[in-house]
Design a protein around this motif. Structure first.
Motif, PDB file in Angstrom:
ATOM      1  N   ASN A 150     -42.298   7.557  15.204  1.00 57.10           N
ATOM      2  CA  ASN A 150     -43.411   6.622  15.009  1.00 57.10           C
ATOM      3  C   ASN A 150     -43.321   5.843  13.708  1.00 57.10           C
ATOM      4  OD1 ASN A 150     -44.709   7.394  17.431  1.00 57.10           O
ATOM      5  ND2 ASN A 150     -45.536   9.218  16.419  1.00 57.10           N
ATOM      6  N   GLY A 151     -42.578   6.366  12.750  1.00 58.20           N
ATOM      7  CA  GLY A 151     -42.441   5.679  11.476  1.00 58.20           C
ATOM      8  C   GLY A 151     -43.707   5.710  10.644  1.00 58.20           C
ATOM      9  N   LEU A 152     -43.905   4.674   9.835  1.00 60.08           N
ATOM     10  CA  LEU A 152     -45.051   4.569   8.937  1.00 60.08           C
ATOM     11  C   LEU A 152     -45.909   3.386   9.377  1.00 60.08           C
ATOM     12  CD1 LEU A 152     -43.111   4.971   5.545  1.00 60.08           C
ATOM     13  CD2 LEU A 152     -44.036   6.773   7.019  1.00 60.08           C
ATOM     14  N   THR A 153     -47.211   3.611   9.521  1.00 59.56           N
ATOM     15  CA  THR A 153     -48.103   2.553   9.992  1.00 59.56           C
ATOM     16  C   THR A 153     -49.537   2.840   9.557  1.00 59.56           C
ATOM     17  OG1 THR A 153     -48.745   1.264  11.930  1.00 59.56           O
ATOM     18  CG2 THR A 153     -48.521   3.651  12.231  1.00 59.56           C
TER      19      THR A 153
ATOM     20  N   PRO B 200     -45.609  -5.054   5.070  1.00 63.21           N
ATOM     21  CA  PRO B 200     -47.070  -5.259   5.041  1.00 63.21           C
ATOM     22  C   PRO B 200     -47.545  -6.378   5.955  1.00 63.21           C
ATOM     23  CG  PRO B 200     -46.059  -6.064   3.021  1.00 63.21           C
ATOM     24  CD  PRO B 200     -44.997  -5.320   3.756  1.00 63.21           C
ATOM     25  N   GLN B 201     -46.642  -7.268   6.376  1.00 65.32           N
ATOM     26  CA  GLN B 201     -47.055  -8.372   7.247  1.00 65.32           C
ATOM     27  C   GLN B 201     -47.043  -7.995   8.723  1.00 65.32           C
ATOM     28  OE1 GLN B 201     -45.920 -12.494   5.646  1.00 65.32           O
ATOM     29  NE2 GLN B 201     -44.291 -11.221   4.799  1.00 65.32           N
ATOM     30  N   VAL B 202     -46.156  -7.077   9.108  1.00 67.05           N
ATOM     31  CA  VAL B 202     -46.125  -6.646  10.514  1.00 67.05           C
ATOM     32  C   VAL B 202     -46.895  -5.344  10.713  1.00 67.05           C
ATOM     33  CG1 VAL B 202     -43.935  -7.797  10.921  1.00 67.05           C
ATOM     34  CG2 VAL B 202     -43.936  -5.397  10.256  1.00 67.05           C
ATOM     35  N   GLY B 203     -47.128  -4.582   9.630  1.00 69.01           N
ATOM     36  CA  GLY B 203     -47.973  -3.394   9.713  1.00 69.01           C
ATOM     37  C   GLY B 203     -47.284  -2.123  10.159  1.00 69.01           C
ATOM     38  N   ILE B 204     -45.950  -2.111  10.232  1.00 73.98           N
ATOM     39  CA  ILE B 204     -45.259  -0.898  10.677  1.00 73.98           C
ATOM     40  C   ILE B 204     -43.801  -0.960  10.245  1.00 73.98           C
ATOM     41  CG2 ILE B 204     -44.621  -1.871  12.928  1.00 73.98           C
ATOM     42  CD1 ILE B 204     -45.057   0.924  14.126  1.00 73.98           C
ATOM     43  N   ILE B 205     -43.206   0.206  10.044  1.00 73.56           N
ATOM     44  CA  ILE B 205     -41.770   0.348   9.845  1.00 73.56           C
ATOM     45  C   ILE B 205     -41.353   1.638  10.533  1.00 73.56           C
ATOM     46  CG2 ILE B 205     -42.132   1.422   7.571  1.00 73.56           C
ATOM     47  CD1 ILE B 205     -39.076  -0.669   8.554  1.00 73.56           C
ATOM     48  N   ASN B 206     -40.365   1.558  11.408  1.00 74.91           N
ATOM     49  CA  ASN B 206     -39.894   2.747  12.117  1.00 74.91           C
ATOM     50  C   ASN B 206     -38.376   2.722  12.231  1.00 74.91           C
ATOM     51  OD1 ASN B 206     -39.201   1.158  14.439  1.00 74.91           O
ATOM     52  ND2 ASN B 206     -41.342   1.234  15.083  1.00 74.91           N
ATOM     53  N   PRO B 207     -37.766   3.813  12.713  1.00 74.96           N
ATOM     54  CA  PRO B 207     -36.297   3.890  12.722  1.00 74.96           C
ATOM     55  C   PRO B 207     -35.597   2.853  13.586  1.00 74.96           C
ATOM     56  CG  PRO B 207     -37.250   6.077  12.925  1.00 74.96           C
ATOM     57  CD  PRO B 207     -38.378   5.113  13.072  1.00 74.96           C
TER      58      PRO B 207
END
Length: 382
Positions: A194-197, A284-291
């Motif tokens: 899920n990554g960070l969100t 911060p502009q898309v609201g998520i970072i995942n693998p």
């Protein structure tokens, strides 16, 4: 002869007068007119820029920085890196960790110290490598340092061993694939699949607020302009000429007493830092970072952006990054099943028909017209 040598030794200007005019004109449109189009006209007006387009344009600016970073090493040093998605993702994760620490007790589980995914996985304390990410300067340092160290170590071993050509592409792609597998693991402490969100604030401002979104967009465009000038400065410098010589005839450069390893290592590390900055602005502009950002396919797509725009031109890479993603945004909504086929066909067409990319089309057209005129004169004379 001496005058010609002095001309070659004299550093070239960063941009021509026409180039500066175009640079400042485009900057004025993107930094001043675009935000005003979002803020001033009423929602129903024809010139009103909807709120949802602001982060989309900011995302395109981040992609342009990423394409620019790859063009620096591929277009000028001949290093086709298929791992730049990893540097982009590492910068994004560094920023994401800062944003997660800003949530505090506002998370689903209300734990002021642990992010929600750690509470869900029954972690008892914050891992040591999360320390410091509660402070923006530390996070910004990691955005720059982590991609730089990885590129420096990988590049030192690869370039020192004279790994070139397709082999460096394989090595960089293996690196990003290994990182993707590692970040998918829950026990790594980065949110797993899920990554960070669910980010709330950045520097005390809500990431969902329209003013914050405009601010992030403007910063992204400003950083894009600065990165372009920096890459242009490197390309126009003595180091840039050495990089071009390394690209065209590395063995001759070594014979003349220059160190191809040092030149390539500097360019590779600098490009990794630029990719990390792009990732940090993107998150911060898309609201998520995942693998999934580590996916080898993502890195291949970056290379396609640069090839479509025009390798070795810098501004062509920016154009390619924006153009291909505009097509992707439209096609994934209109006909999502066709997108990968269009992307592959676009790359094949560029490779076979116009290898200099979109920016080279004008030159190819002029060359074709000149050949036609010359042929017509010869026929008339006969």
């Amino acid at each position: 002869m001496r005058e010609a040598l002095n001309t070659l030794a004299r550093p070239a200007p960063l941009l021509s007068p026409r180039g500066w005019a175009a640079f400042l004109g485009v900057g004025f449109v993107l930094i001043v007119l675009v935000p005003l189009a979002n803020l001033l006209p009423p929602a129903g007006a024809a010139v009103h820029l909807p709120d949802y387009l602001v982060p989309l344009l900011g995302k395109y600016a981040c992609y342009a920085i990423l394409a620019l970073s790859l063009d620096l090493v591929w277009g000028y040093a001949g290093i086709l890196s298929l791992g730049h998605g990893a540097f982009f993702a590492l910068g994004g994760y560094a920023m994401g960790m800062y944003l997660m620490r800003q949530i505090g007790a506002r998370g689903v589980y209300g734990n002021p110290e642990l992010p929600d995914f750690m509470v869900f996985l029954n972690w008892k304390e914050l891992p040591w490598y999360w320390y410091g990410f509660g402070h923006f300067p530390f996070a910004l340092l990691m955005v720059l340092l982590v991609p730089a160290v990885l590129a420096l170590v990988l590049g030192w071993f690869a370039f020192r061993s004279r790994v070139t050509g397709v082999y460096i592409s394989i090595v960089t792609q293996a690196m990003t694939f290994a990182l993707m597998l590692a970040f998918f693991r829950n026990d790594m402490g980065f949110g797993g699949n899920n990554g960070l969100t669910d980010f709330k604030d950045i520097l005390g401002f809500s990431v969902q607020a329209p003013a914050t979104r405009i601010g992030l967009y403007v910063v992204s465009v400003l950083v894009l302009g600065l990165c372009l000038l920096l890459c242009r400065y490197v390309a126009q410098s003595k180091l840039g000429r050495v990089l071009l010589a390394v690209r065209d005839a590395e063995s001759r450069v070594r014979f003349l007493g220059y160190s191809p390893t040092a030149a390539k290592l500097f360019a590779f590390t600098l490009s990794a830092v630029l990719a990390g900055i792009a990732g940090a602005l993107y998150v911060p502009q898309v609201g998520i970072i995942n693998p999934s950002e580590f996916s080898p396919a993502s890195s291949i797509e970056i290379a396609i952006w640069v090839a479509v725009g025009g390798r070795g031109t810098l501004y062509g890479a920016i154009l390619g990054g924006v153009l291909v993603n505009l097509i992707k945004t439209w096609l994934t909504g209109a006909a999502p099943e066709l997108w990968l086929f269009v992307l592959g066909a676009l790359f094949v067409a560029v490779t076979l028909a116009f290898p200099k990319g979109v920016v080279g089309l004008a030159g190819q057209w002029k060359s074709w017209r000149a050949e036609r005129r010359s042929f017509a004169k010869v026929e008339a004379a006969e």
